[in-house]
Design a protein around this motif. Structure first.
Motif, PDB file in Angstrom:
ATOM      1  N   ALA A  76       0.879  -1.159   0.000  1.00 28.26           N
ATOM      2  CA  ALA A  76       0.000   0.000   0.000  1.00 28.26           C
ATOM      3  C   ALA A  76       0.921   1.215   0.000  1.00 28.26           C
ATOM      4  N   MET A  77       0.532   2.275  -0.654  1.00 31.39           N
ATOM      5  CA  MET A  77       1.411   3.439  -0.778  1.00 31.39           C
ATOM      6  C   MET A  77       1.853   3.973   0.580  1.00 31.39           C
ATOM      7  N   ASP A  78       0.954   4.024   1.546  1.00 32.14           N
ATOM      8  CA  ASP A  78       1.301   4.558   2.862  1.00 32.14           C
ATOM      9  C   ASP A  78       2.229   3.638   3.646  1.00 32.14           C
ATOM     10  N   ASP A  79       2.336   2.373   3.260  1.00 36.67           N
ATOM     11  CA  ASP A  79       3.215   1.423   3.948  1.00 36.67           C
ATOM     12  C   ASP A  79       4.627   1.405   3.382  1.00 36.67           C
ATOM     13  N   TYR A  80       4.850   2.102   2.280  1.00 39.76           N
ATOM     14  CA  TYR A  80       6.153   2.077   1.619  1.00 39.76           C
ATOM     15  C   TYR A  80       6.971   3.294   2.057  1.00 39.76           C
ATOM     16  N   PRO A  81       8.237   3.089   2.456  1.00 34.17           N
ATOM     17  CA  PRO A  81       9.076   4.227   2.846  1.00 34.17           C
ATOM     18  C   PRO A  81       9.486   5.071   1.626  1.00 34.17           C
ATOM     19  N   ILE A  82       9.126   6.323   1.628  1.00 33.21           N
ATOM     20  CA  ILE A  82       9.353   7.201   0.478  1.00 33.21           C
ATOM     21  C   ILE A  82      10.833   7.362   0.171  1.00 33.21           C
ATOM     22  N   GLU A  83      11.684   7.327   1.185  1.00 35.22           N
ATOM     23  CA  GLU A  83      13.121   7.492   0.938  1.00 35.22           C
ATOM     24  C   GLU A  83      13.705   6.344   0.116  1.00 35.22           C
ATOM     25  N   ASP A  84      13.026   5.194   0.048  1.00 31.27           N
ATOM     26  CA  ASP A  84      13.499   4.062  -0.760  1.00 31.27           C
ATOM     27  C   ASP A  84      13.075   4.157  -2.226  1.00 31.27           C
ATOM     28  N   LEU A  85      12.179   5.059  -2.528  1.00 37.26           N
ATOM     29  CA  LEU A  85      11.608   5.136  -3.871  1.00 37.26           C
ATOM     30  C   LEU A  85      12.647   5.493  -4.936  1.00 37.26           C
ATOM     31  N   ALA A  86      13.581   6.370  -4.627  1.00 35.12           N
ATOM     32  CA  ALA A  86      14.584   6.789  -5.613  1.00 35.12           C
ATOM     33  C   ALA A  86      15.514   5.642  -6.003  1.00 35.12           C
ATOM     34  N   GLY A  87      15.672   4.645  -5.155  1.00 36.61           N
ATOM     35  CA  GLY A  87      16.554   3.521  -5.454  1.00 36.61           C
ATOM     36  C   GLY A  87      15.888   2.390  -6.209  1.00 36.61           C
ATOM     37  N   GLU A  88      14.626   2.492  -6.493  1.00 33.39           N
ATOM     38  CA  GLU A  88      13.912   1.428  -7.197  1.00 33.39           C
ATOM     39  C   GLU A  88      14.225   1.449  -8.687  1.00 33.39           C
ATOM     40  N   GLU A  89      14.215   0.262  -9.279  1.00 29.94           N
ATOM     41  CA  GLU A  89      14.497   0.133 -10.710  1.00 29.94           C
ATOM     42  C   GLU A  89      13.220   0.187 -11.543  1.00 29.94           C
ATOM     43  N   ASN A  90      12.184  -0.523 -11.094  1.00 32.69           N
ATOM     44  CA  ASN A  90      10.891  -0.571 -11.781  1.00 32.69           C
ATOM     45  C   ASN A  90       9.790  -0.354 -10.757  1.00 32.69           C
ATOM     46  N   VAL A  91       8.940   0.653 -10.997  1.00 28.96           N
ATOM     47  CA  VAL A  91       7.874   0.978 -10.053  1.00 28.96           C
ATOM     48  C   VAL A  91       6.561   1.101 -10.812  1.00 28.96           C
ATOM     49  N   VAL A  92       5.521   0.497 -10.243  1.00 27.85           N
ATOM     50  CA  VAL A  92       4.176   0.631 -10.782  1.00 27.85           C
ATOM     51  C   VAL A  92       3.319   1.278  -9.707  1.00 27.85           C
ATOM     52  N   PHE A  93       2.686   2.387 -10.053  1.00 22.60           N
ATOM     53  CA  PHE A  93       1.716   3.037  -9.168  1.00 22.60           C
ATOM     54  C   PHE A  93       0.337   2.657  -9.671  1.00 22.60           C
ATOM     55  N   LEU A  94      -0.453   2.073  -8.809  1.00 18.40           N
ATOM     56  CA  LEU A  94      -1.788   1.628  -9.190  1.00 18.40           C
ATOM     57  C   LEU A  94      -2.764   2.202  -8.177  1.00 18.40           C
ATOM     58  N   THR A  95      -3.697   3.023  -8.641  1.00 17.71           N
ATOM     59  CA  THR A  95      -4.615   3.669  -7.705  1.00 17.71           C
ATOM     60  C   THR A  95      -6.015   3.769  -8.288  1.00 17.71           C
ATOM     61  N   SER A  96      -6.942   3.885  -7.385  1.00 16.08           N
ATOM     62  CA  SER A  96      -8.323   4.132  -7.770  1.00 16.08           C
ATOM     63  C   SER A  96      -8.701   5.496  -7.196  1.00 16.08           C
ATOM     64  N   THR A  97      -9.905   5.932  -7.491  1.00 17.47           N
ATOM     65  CA  THR A  97     -10.377   7.182  -6.900  1.00 17.47           C
ATOM     66  C   THR A  97     -11.475   6.865  -5.906  1.00 17.47           C
ATOM     67  N   ALA A  98     -11.659   7.766  -4.991  1.00 13.17           N
ATOM     68  CA  ALA A  98     -12.698   7.593  -3.968  1.00 13.17           C
ATOM     69  C   ALA A  98     -13.645   8.775  -4.037  1.00 13.17           C
ATOM     70  N   GLY A  99     -14.909   8.517  -3.794  1.00 10.59           N
ATOM     71  CA  GLY A  99     -15.888   9.608  -3.747  1.00 10.59           C
ATOM     72  C   GLY A  99     -15.951  10.378  -5.050  1.00 10.59           C
ATOM     73  N   GLN A 100     -15.655  11.663  -4.988  1.00 11.51           N
ATOM     74  CA  GLN A 100     -15.713  12.548  -6.152  1.00 11.51           C
ATOM     75  C   GLN A 100     -14.331  12.741  -6.785  1.00 11.51           C
TER      76      GLN A 100
END
Length: 132
Positions: A76-100
């Motif tokens: 889940a996005m909130d469970d992932y440490p943001i400081e590790d994101l720059a070191g990733e090789e392949n990243v997929v962001f998958l999200t839905s929308t809520a409400g409006q």
């Protein structure tokens, strides 16, 4: 003249066992090399979902990646440490929308952190975005 010398059997057994050991070692090395070839690059899948659609799709994508030999991690996005994101090789962001069209609950803190992060450099990462 001795028709059945004792050392001949010992020699043939010794030679046969050496050949079998060598064959086993070569087979084991070939198997290890094959397994190393199956493991691909790491794939990190980050999802944000309120009703579970994006989460289910992220897990499904992760399972398919593992089936193809990728080292996949699903968070889940909130469970992932943001400081590790720059070191990733392949990243997929998958999200839905809520409400409006709002961001889902388990991704809001992540979005708030990265939208103003000037220090975050993803130029070396392969990034994909899926929005539902």
């Amino acid at each position: 003249m001795n028709r059945h010398p004792q050392f001949a059997a010992n020699l043939s057994e010794s030679y046969g066992s050496e050949i079998r050991k060598l064959q086993k070692r070569k087979a084991k090395d070939a198997y290890e090399q094959m397994l190393e070839g199956l493991y691909g690059a790491p794939l990190t899948i980050l999802f944000a979902s309120d009703n579970g659609n994006a989460e289910a799709l992220a897990k499904r994508l992760g399972n398919r990646g593992k089936a193809r030999g990728l080292k996949t991690m699903v968070f889940a996005m909130d469970d992932y440490p943001i400081e590790d994101l720059a070191g990733e090789e392949n990243v997929v962001f998958l999200t839905s929308t809520a409400g409006q069209g709002e961001f889902p609950q388990n991704g809001r803190a992540f979005w708030d952190a990265i939208k103003d992060a000037a220090y975050l450099d993803l130029s070396s990462a392969h990034v994909s975005v899926f929005a539902l």
